[in-house]
Design a protein around this motif. Structure first.
Motif, mmCIF file in Angstrom:
data_model
loop_
_atom_site.group_PDB
_atom_site.id
_atom_site.type_symbol
_atom_site.label_atom_id
_atom_site.label_comp_id
_atom_site.label_asym_id
_atom_site.label_seq_id
_atom_site.Cartn_x
_atom_site.Cartn_y
_atom_site.Cartn_z
ATOM 1 N N VAL A 223 1.045 -1.478 0.048
ATOM 2 C CA VAL A 223 -0.151 -0.161 0.218
ATOM 3 C C VAL A 223 1.055 1.767 -0.288
ATOM 4 O O VAL A 223 0.573 2.359 -1.356
ATOM 5 N N GLU A 224 2.224 1.193 0.701
ATOM 6 C CA GLU A 224 2.598 2.750 0.961
ATOM 7 C C GLU A 224 3.735 2.246 -0.010
ATOM 8 O O GLU A 224 4.683 2.853 0.412
ATOM 9 N N GLY A 225 4.313 1.583 -0.398
ATOM 10 C CA GLY A 225 5.633 1.101 -0.843
ATOM 11 C C GLY A 225 5.991 1.379 -1.990
ATOM 12 O O GLY A 225 5.146 2.060 -2.451
ATOM 13 N N PRO A 226 6.910 1.941 -2.942
ATOM 14 C CA PRO A 226 6.990 1.903 -4.133
ATOM 15 C C PRO A 226 6.212 0.577 -5.058
ATOM 16 O O PRO A 226 6.371 -0.928 -4.608
ATOM 17 N N ILE A 227 5.410 0.902 -6.180
ATOM 18 C CA ILE A 227 5.590 -0.175 -7.390
ATOM 19 C C ILE A 227 6.506 -1.261 -7.901
ATOM 20 O O ILE A 227 7.336 -0.482 -8.665
ATOM 21 N N THR A 228 6.315 -2.170 -7.614
ATOM 22 C CA THR A 228 6.604 -3.181 -8.229
ATOM 23 C C THR A 228 6.859 -4.039 -8.604
ATOM 24 O O THR A 228 5.897 -5.039 -7.625
ATOM 25 N N SER A 229 7.658 -5.068 -8.974
ATOM 26 C CA SER A 229 6.889 -6.646 -9.632
ATOM 27 C C SER A 229 7.137 -7.436 -8.657
ATOM 28 O O SER A 229 6.595 -8.647 -8.579
ATOM 29 N N SER A 230 8.243 -6.703 -7.766
ATOM 30 C CA SER A 230 7.845 -7.842 -6.605
ATOM 31 C C SER A 230 7.067 -8.281 -5.585
ATOM 32 O O SER A 230 7.274 -8.539 -4.468
ATOM 33 N N ILE A 231 6.509 -7.518 -5.317
ATOM 34 C CA ILE A 231 4.870 -7.607 -5.257
ATOM 35 C C ILE A 231 4.066 -7.377 -5.913
ATOM 36 O O ILE A 231 3.462 -5.599 -5.953
ATOM 37 N N THR A 232 3.715 -8.039 -6.345
ATOM 38 C CA THR A 232 2.454 -7.602 -7.908
ATOM 39 C C THR A 232 1.384 -7.026 -6.628
ATOM 40 O O THR A 232 0.665 -6.295 -7.524
ATOM 41 N N ALA A 233 0.885 -7.388 -5.416
ATOM 42 C CA ALA A 233 -0.170 -6.554 -4.767
ATOM 43 C C ALA A 233 0.174 -5.138 -4.869
ATOM 44 O O ALA A 233 -0.499 -3.941 -5.260
ATOM 45 N N SER A 234 1.474 -4.515 -4.940
ATOM 46 C CA SER A 234 1.091 -3.494 -5.064
ATOM 47 C C SER A 234 0.893 -2.422 -6.445
ATOM 48 O O SER A 234 0.570 -1.017 -7.022
ATOM 49 N N ALA A 235 0.787 -3.428 -7.102
ATOM 50 C CA ALA A 235 0.476 -2.565 -8.426
ATOM 51 C C ALA A 235 -1.037 -2.074 -8.358
ATOM 52 O O ALA A 235 -1.572 -1.266 -9.551
ATOM 53 N N LEU A 236 -1.841 -2.766 -7.827
ATOM 54 C CA LEU A 236 -3.184 -1.932 -7.544
ATOM 55 C C LEU A 236 -3.271 -0.563 -7.161
ATOM 56 O O LEU A 236 -4.129 0.558 -7.378
ATOM 57 N N GLN A 237 -2.183 0.109 -6.698
ATOM 58 C CA GLN A 237 -1.699 1.693 -6.408
ATOM 59 C C GLN A 237 -2.262 2.221 -8.022
ATOM 60 O O GLN A 237 -2.850 3.575 -7.900
ATOM 61 N N LEU A 238 -2.082 1.349 -9.501
ATOM 62 C CA LEU A 238 -2.080 2.240 -10.313
ATOM 63 C C LEU A 238 -3.726 2.011 -10.724
ATOM 64 O O LEU A 238 -3.656 2.377 -11.408
ATOM 65 N N HIS A 239 -4.301 1.291 -9.750
ATOM 66 C CA HIS A 239 -5.939 1.116 -10.217
ATOM 67 C C HIS A 239 -6.927 1.878 -9.257
ATOM 68 O O HIS A 239 -6.710 2.665 -8.265
ATOM 69 N N PRO A 240 -7.510 3.148 -10.455
ATOM 70 C CA PRO A 240 -8.237 4.008 -10.591
ATOM 71 C C PRO A 240 -9.584 3.901 -9.507
ATOM 72 O O PRO A 240 -10.355 4.534 -8.432
ATOM 73 N N ARG A 241 -9.598 2.504 -9.075
ATOM 74 C CA ARG A 241 -10.916 2.459 -8.166
ATOM 75 C C ARG A 241 -10.729 1.118 -7.010
ATOM 76 O O ARG A 241 -10.727 -0.271 -7.510
ATOM 77 N N CYS A 242 -9.547 1.083 -6.008
ATOM 78 C CA CYS A 242 -8.852 -0.233 -5.350
ATOM 79 C C CYS A 242 -9.443 0.342 -3.657
ATOM 80 O O CYS A 242 -8.694 1.596 -3.457
ATOM 81 N N THR A 243 -9.539 -0.656 -3.106
ATOM 82 C CA THR A 243 -10.610 -0.367 -1.651
ATOM 83 C C THR A 243 -9.646 -1.518 -0.846
ATOM 84 O O THR A 243 -9.605 -2.343 -1.230
ATOM 85 N N VAL A 244 -8.953 -1.198 -0.173
ATOM 86 C CA VAL A 244 -8.041 -2.342 1.158
ATOM 87 C C VAL A 244 -9.245 -2.157 2.091
ATOM 88 O O VAL A 244 -8.635 -1.329 2.726
ATOM 89 N N VAL A 245 -9.457 -3.250 2.594
ATOM 90 C CA VAL A 245 -9.862 -3.381 3.821
ATOM 91 C C VAL A 245 -9.341 -4.509 4.525
ATOM 92 O O VAL A 245 -8.783 -5.244 4.530
ATOM 93 N N VAL A 246 -8.460 -3.923 5.783
ATOM 94 C CA VAL A 246 -7.530 -4.950 6.913
ATOM 95 C C VAL A 246 -8.326 -4.078 8.614
ATOM 96 O O VAL A 246 -9.011 -3.831 9.149
ATOM 97 N N ASP A 247 -8.012 -5.345 8.765
ATOM 98 C CA ASP A 247 -7.519 -4.808 10.735
ATOM 99 C C ASP A 247 -7.138 -4.231 10.920
ATOM 100 O O ASP A 247 -5.999 -4.106 10.619
ATOM 101 N N GLU A 248 -7.271 -4.428 12.800
ATOM 102 C CA GLU A 248 -5.992 -4.053 13.383
ATOM 103 C C GLU A 248 -4.613 -4.251 13.301
ATOM 104 O O GLU A 248 -4.029 -3.853 13.276
#
Ligand code: F6R
Length: 263
Positions: free
Chosen positions: A211-236
């Protein structure tokens, strides 16, 4: 991207189920992208209860799962087809013909992957894609260094993912298939909306990087930062590595879009 923090795993899963339910009620023919794994079990539990108690209607909904193991038959209890039947499809009024997963037994994997992409396109694309995050930072089975424009294809699983998924194979990592078919990062990024759920302390570090790191193929979830409508739900617990939590909480408490979900 927006991040919503809920007090515990059940509240986070309930919020995800409520977002899906709102989209389904607004558009009964919703094309829903689905994920498997332990995190999603509670979400499907809530959707089943909403179907039973609130009449949530799946009869016109179409679904596409992110991935399937190669070499497992659909009726194998360890296959993702079996998981989906067990946790959702057998328990709601969905038309089984409208539910899709890649065929893990296909003789020609390349043709099967192209066919899967064609099916998604013929349905008009995925409206809402549900996603978990693996310990390797994957979405679907897009393991580290997957191209950020990748399409549905077969992929080798990392030792970390094999270890993560071993509990579903009686704790025996040697029984976990080595390869899977997965939608690509590019396929996922074309969805109309992405909805990510991650819970538990073991996901805290990878959530922070995604979520807060650089966009990198080493962590493919980081590519979601490029999505115009992405909601990330987490617990505490899964939020403990995040730096921007005050801001994320402020948005959830103040943005009109979230008013109905604060109750
Ligand atoms: C499964 C999938 C994976 C999982 C991820 C998290 O269809 O796409 O990306 O969402 O591995 O799995 P759990 O929830 O078991 O930690």
């Amino acid at each position: 991207m927006e991040v919503i923090i809920r007090p515990n795993e059940d509240a986070a899963s309930l919020l995800v189920a409520r977002i899906i339910a709102r989209e389904l009620r607004a558009r009964p023919q919703l094309v829903l992208g689905l994920a498997t794994g332990r995190t999603m079990e509670r979400v499907y539990g809530h959707l089943v209860r909403m179907h039973r108690d609130e009449g949530l209607d799946f009869s016109l909904c179409r679904t596409f799962n992110l991935d399937e193991y190669i070499g497992l038959a659909p009726d194998d209890p360890r296959s993702y087809r079996h998981y989906m039947n067990h946790h959702l499809f057998d328990r709601v009024n969905i038309d089984r013909r409208n539910t899709h997963l890649p065929n893990g037994l296909a003789a020609d994997l390349g043709a099967e992957c192209r066919h899967y992409e064609d099916l998604i396109r013929d349905c008009g694309g995925i409206d809402l894609q549900l996603l978990g995050i693996g310990r390797s930072g994957h979405i679907g089975f897009n393991e580290p260094l997957s191209a950020l424009r990748s399409r549905t294809r077969d992929k080798a699983l990392t030792p970390e993912t094999i270890a993560q998924n071993a509990p579903m194979f009686g704790g025996d990592a040697a029984s976990v298939p080595r390869r899977a078919m997965t939608m690509g990062v590019g396929t996922i990024l074309e969805s109309g909306r992405c909805l990510v759920l991650a819970t538990g302390l073991e996901k805290a570090a990878i959530v922070a990087q995604a979520v807060e790191g650089p966009i990198t193929s080493s962590i493919t979830a980081s590519a979601l930062q490029l999505h115009p409508r992405c909601t990330v739900v987490v617990d505490e617990a899964a939020a403990t590595g995040l730096k921007g939590t005050d801001y994320y909480r402020w948005i959830f408490e103040n943005e009109p879009e979230w008013a109905e979900f604060r109750r």
